[in-house]
Write an enzyme that holds these catalytic residues in place. Structure first.
Site, PDB file in Angstrom:
ATOM      1  N   ASP A 105       3.807  -0.441  34.937  1.00  0.00           N
ATOM      2  CA  ASP A 105       3.323   0.513  33.955  1.00  0.00           C
ATOM      3  C   ASP A 105       4.494   1.435  33.630  1.00  0.00           C
ATOM      4  O   ASP A 105       5.145   1.968  34.537  1.00  0.00           O
ATOM      5  CB  ASP A 105       2.182   1.334  34.596  1.00  0.00           C
ATOM      6  CG  ASP A 105       1.046   1.590  33.641  1.00  0.00           C
ATOM      7  OD1 ASP A 105       1.310   2.170  32.578  1.00  0.00           O
ATOM      8  OD2 ASP A 105      -0.103   1.229  33.969  1.00  0.00           O
ATOM      9  N   ASP A 207       2.209   2.983  28.590  1.00  0.00           N
ATOM     10  CA  ASP A 207       1.093   3.935  28.640  1.00  0.00           C
ATOM     11  C   ASP A 207       1.095   4.882  27.431  1.00  0.00           C
ATOM     12  O   ASP A 207       2.155   5.392  27.041  1.00  0.00           O
ATOM     13  CB  ASP A 207       1.227   4.765  29.927  1.00  0.00           C
ATOM     14  CG  ASP A 207       0.116   5.780  30.081  1.00  0.00           C
ATOM     15  OD1 ASP A 207      -1.024   5.364  30.320  1.00  0.00           O
ATOM     16  OD2 ASP A 207       0.392   6.992  29.951  1.00  0.00           O
ATOM     17  N   GLU A 271      -0.448   0.331  25.074  1.00  0.00           N
ATOM     18  CA  GLU A 271      -1.799   0.909  25.119  1.00  0.00           C
ATOM     19  C   GLU A 271      -2.010   1.761  23.880  1.00  0.00           C
ATOM     20  O   GLU A 271      -1.350   2.788  23.698  1.00  0.00           O
ATOM     21  CB  GLU A 271      -2.001   1.793  26.355  1.00  0.00           C
ATOM     22  CG  GLU A 271      -3.441   2.256  26.448  1.00  0.00           C
ATOM     23  CD  GLU A 271      -3.667   3.594  27.135  1.00  0.00           C
ATOM     24  OE1 GLU A 271      -4.771   3.813  27.636  1.00  0.00           O
ATOM     25  OE2 GLU A 271      -2.741   4.430  27.157  1.00  0.00           O
ATOM     26  N   HIS A 333      -8.795   0.606  33.964  1.00  0.00           N
ATOM     27  CA  HIS A 333      -9.078   1.724  34.872  1.00  0.00           C
ATOM     28  C   HIS A 333      -9.541   2.987  34.150  1.00  0.00           C
ATOM     29  O   HIS A 333      -9.711   4.021  34.792  1.00  0.00           O
ATOM     30  CB  HIS A 333      -7.813   2.013  35.680  1.00  0.00           C
ATOM     31  CG  HIS A 333      -6.670   2.416  34.783  1.00  0.00           C
ATOM     32  ND1 HIS A 333      -6.086   1.537  33.899  1.00  0.00           N
ATOM     33  CD2 HIS A 333      -6.042   3.588  34.605  1.00  0.00           C
ATOM     34  CE1 HIS A 333      -5.143   2.163  33.219  1.00  0.00           C
ATOM     35  NE2 HIS A 333      -5.095   3.416  33.633  1.00  0.00           N
ATOM     36  N   ASP A 334      -9.697   2.915  32.827  1.00  0.00           N
ATOM     37  CA  ASP A 334     -10.133   4.077  32.051  1.00  0.00           C
ATOM     38  C   ASP A 334     -11.526   3.919  31.460  1.00  0.00           C
ATOM     39  O   ASP A 334     -12.042   4.861  30.867  1.00  0.00           O
ATOM     40  CB  ASP A 334      -9.163   4.322  30.882  1.00  0.00           C
ATOM     41  CG  ASP A 334      -7.781   4.720  31.349  1.00  0.00           C
ATOM     42  OD1 ASP A 334      -7.672   5.407  32.379  1.00  0.00           O
ATOM     43  OD2 ASP A 334      -6.803   4.337  30.678  1.00  0.00           O
TER      44      ASP A 334
HETATM   45  C1  NOJ Z   1      -3.680   6.175  29.741  1.00  0.00           C
HETATM   46  C2  NOJ Z   1      -3.886   5.721  31.157  1.00  0.00           C
HETATM   47  O1  NOJ Z   1      -4.433   4.442  31.151  1.00  0.00           O
HETATM   48  C3  NOJ Z   1      -4.755   6.755  31.809  1.00  0.00           C
HETATM   49  O2  NOJ Z   1      -5.223   6.336  33.062  1.00  0.00           O
HETATM   50  C4  NOJ Z   1      -3.954   8.023  31.914  1.00  0.00           C
HETATM   51  O3  NOJ Z   1      -4.752   9.039  32.465  1.00  0.00           O
HETATM   52  C5  NOJ Z   1      -3.443   8.458  30.543  1.00  0.00           C
HETATM   53  N1  NOJ Z   1      -2.918   7.377  29.773  1.00  0.00           N
HETATM   54  C6  NOJ Z   1      -2.347   9.474  30.680  1.00  0.00           C
HETATM   55  O4  NOJ Z   1      -1.198   8.853  31.193  1.00  0.00           O
END
Ligand code: NOJ
Length: 543
Positions: A105, A207, A271, A333-334
């Site tokens: 990442d 990210d 992302e 994971h989000d």
């Molecule tokens: C996206 C990530 O997937 C998430 O987990 C993170 O909190 C935010 N970006 C900030 O880096």
């Protein structure tokens, strides 16, 4: 001479399947309750057995863990919680020995507020690193410079009393945003990429990429007329017109891409939660300057209804530039886990779509055994988002709980106290148990992955829609002489779909959510039980 498998003319990240590991929760080797690199190493044979081609590991760098690793305080080292750089080198070598690629990442938008760059930057207005971050004076009324909102609640602006300016943070105040318009920042951050690529890492998931390029004039964002109070995150009150996604982003992406291309066969996955027509712009203009795979979250965000999912797939397919390679994701994971978002009975349908649609799939750890969101009591909450919005479903702990390996204590994840609670159903839902059950979700994933490897039509074949009615839809994947028909029932009642007339076909089921259907014939109609999906090999009708 043996002919090459047709898919060998494509790159690994086009034909392969990526598996995301949230490292804190995968496998704990030292009993401290947190997953670590030696833990992952110990599970590589499982991943090989499962049949994935690449692993993406969420951040493993030194970090105060305000955002569980997405607040990086040193981009070129390993957090002691996860192990050492030697552990990392061993893991990378072990992946490569097994023919598994390893992706890291890369967090370019922000550092931790503990990163030495930010410590310097905030020390005085004339520090050489001051301009590495986004510092602004208060506005005329003494308030923050504009109305931008942080994704994690409140304003993006944090007042620094010492130097009497605000700094910008798109996420937590512990995650100050870097100033990517500064060539020194570009240089330093591209150097981070080179550091890992030199080691042999196969690419990055980038990210929060969209946030990296903000309006140069820092204009106010307009209100979002579609905002629904109480239902949406407060961040959505404003449209993020100026706080990200500015034209400079294409140039920044091109810089990252250029570095990646200094190394053979490396990949960048971006992302970005964007509507399809905007998302596809980040492939770049010509196939050489953009992100290889801008993550496509359609299967996460669309309502799980046949009409919506089918329309979403077709819209995505139609929007892709000719040179672009598609990509699909079911969970991360989000976001709430797929088995909780849709009915658990639909988990096999979701797997079937993920692994048969055209493009590179990314799996999320635990989805292959149908792990569901775990209710994490307030006292055990870890995620800062859950703490910021305690009464909402925005918190992300439920989808980050430890992997359920077995019916052993702590699901075989750790001999210590796990950092997040283990799912209550772990004695039923675990890898060991599902390995022994031919009808399990895990067995289905494994068969699908195996079939994908064998069938060029699934890895690299074309995509054609083949009809939708009520809860059912179907599509075709074609390569050379091979035609595969995939049909899925997203509903809880029996259904039947006419095979398109022009196909004039008979077919034999080669894989199904119900193993008993394998070998069955289809002609004119596909009949599907509730929550059923099939893959059929089609041959031209001999009548
Ligand atoms: C996206 C990530 O997937 C998430 O987990 C993170 O909190 C935010 N970006 C900030 O880096």
């Amino acid at each position: 001479m043996v002919d090459k498998h047709p898919a060998e003319k494509h790159l690994w990240w086009q034909t392969g399947v990526i598996y995301q590991i949230y490292p804190l929760s995968f496998a704990d080797s030292n009993g401290d309750g947190y997953g670590d690199l030696p833990g992952i190493l110990g599970k590589l044979d499982y991943l090989k057995w499962l049949g994935v081609d690449a692993v993406w590991i969420s951040p493993i760098y030194p970090s105060p863990l305000a955002d569980y690793g997405y607040d990086v305080s040193d981009y070129k080292a390993i957090h002691p919680l996860f192990g050492t750089m030697e552990d990392f080198d061993r893991l990378l070598a072990a992946c490569h020995e097994r023919g598994i690629k390893l992706l890291l990442d890369y967090v370019p938008n922000h550092t931790s507020d503990q990163h030495p760059w930010f410590v310097e930057s905030r020390s005085s207005r004339d520090n050489p690193k001051r301009n590495w971050y986004l510092w602004k004076d208060q506005n005329r009324d003494g308030g923050p410079p504009n109305n931008w909102l942080s994704v994690f609640g409140g304003r993006v602006w944090e007042w620094d009393e010492n130097t009497r300016q605000y700094y910008c943070h798109s996420f937590l105040k512990e995650q100050p945003d870097l100033n990517w318009r500064n060539p020194e920042v570009q240089e330093a951050m591209l150097d981070v990429m080179r550091f890992w690529l030199d080691k042999g890492v196969d690419g990055f998931r980038v990210d929060a990429l969209w946030h990296v390029a903000k309006d140069e004039q820092f204009r106010d964002n307009p209100p979002d007329p579609d905002y629904v109070e109480g239902e949406m995150s407060p961040y959505r009150r404003l449209m993020p017109t100026y706080s990200g996604g500015q034209p400079a982003l294409q140039e920044i992406v091109a810089l990252m891409r250029r570095v990646t291309q200094e190394f053979p066969e490396r990949v960048l996955i971006g992302e970005m939660y964007l509507p399809v027509e905007e998302l596809v712009r980040y492939y770049g203009r010509d196939g050489n300057t953009g992100i290889h795979l801008p993550h496509n979250f359609q299967l996460i965000v669309l309502p799980w209804q046949a009409m919506d999912v089918f329309a979403g797939i077709n819209e995505y397919e139609a929007s892709l530039p000719a040179f672009a390679w598609p990509t699909w994701v079911l969970g991360n994971h989000d976001k709430p886990r797929v088995a909780s978002r849709i009915e658990p009975e639909q988990a096999k349908i979701a797997a079937l779509l993920l692994l048969t649609l055209r493009g590179t799939p990314t799996m999320y750890y635990g989805d292959e055994i149908g792990m569901e969101d775990v209710n994490v009591p307030a006292a055990e909450t870890r995620d800062p988002v859950a703490k910021a919005f305690p009464k909402s479903r925005l918190g992300r702990d439920p989808e980050r709980t430890p992997m359920q390996w077995s019916a052993e204590p702590n699901a075989g994840f750790s001999t210590g106290e796990p950092w997040l609670p283990i799912a209550e159903d772990y004695e039923q839902t675990n890898v060991e148990k599902q390995k022994q059950d031919d009808r399990s979700l895990l067995a289905f994933y494994r068969r699908l992955l195996e079939l994908r490897r064998q069938e060029p039509a699934l890895q690299i074949g074309g995509y054609l829609p083949a009809g939708q009615k009520k809860n059912v839809f179907a599509f075709v994947r074609e390569h050379g002489e091979t035609t595969l028909l995939i049909a899925v029932n997203l509903g809880g009642t029996r259904a039947r779909l006419a095979v398109p007339r022009h196909m004039d076909v008979t077919g034999e089921i080669i894989l199904g959510t119900d193993p008993a259907r394998v070998g069955g014939k289809i002609k004119e109609y596909v009949e599907l039980s509730p929550d059923e999906g099939i893959i059929a090999r089609i041959s031209p009708s001999d009548e």
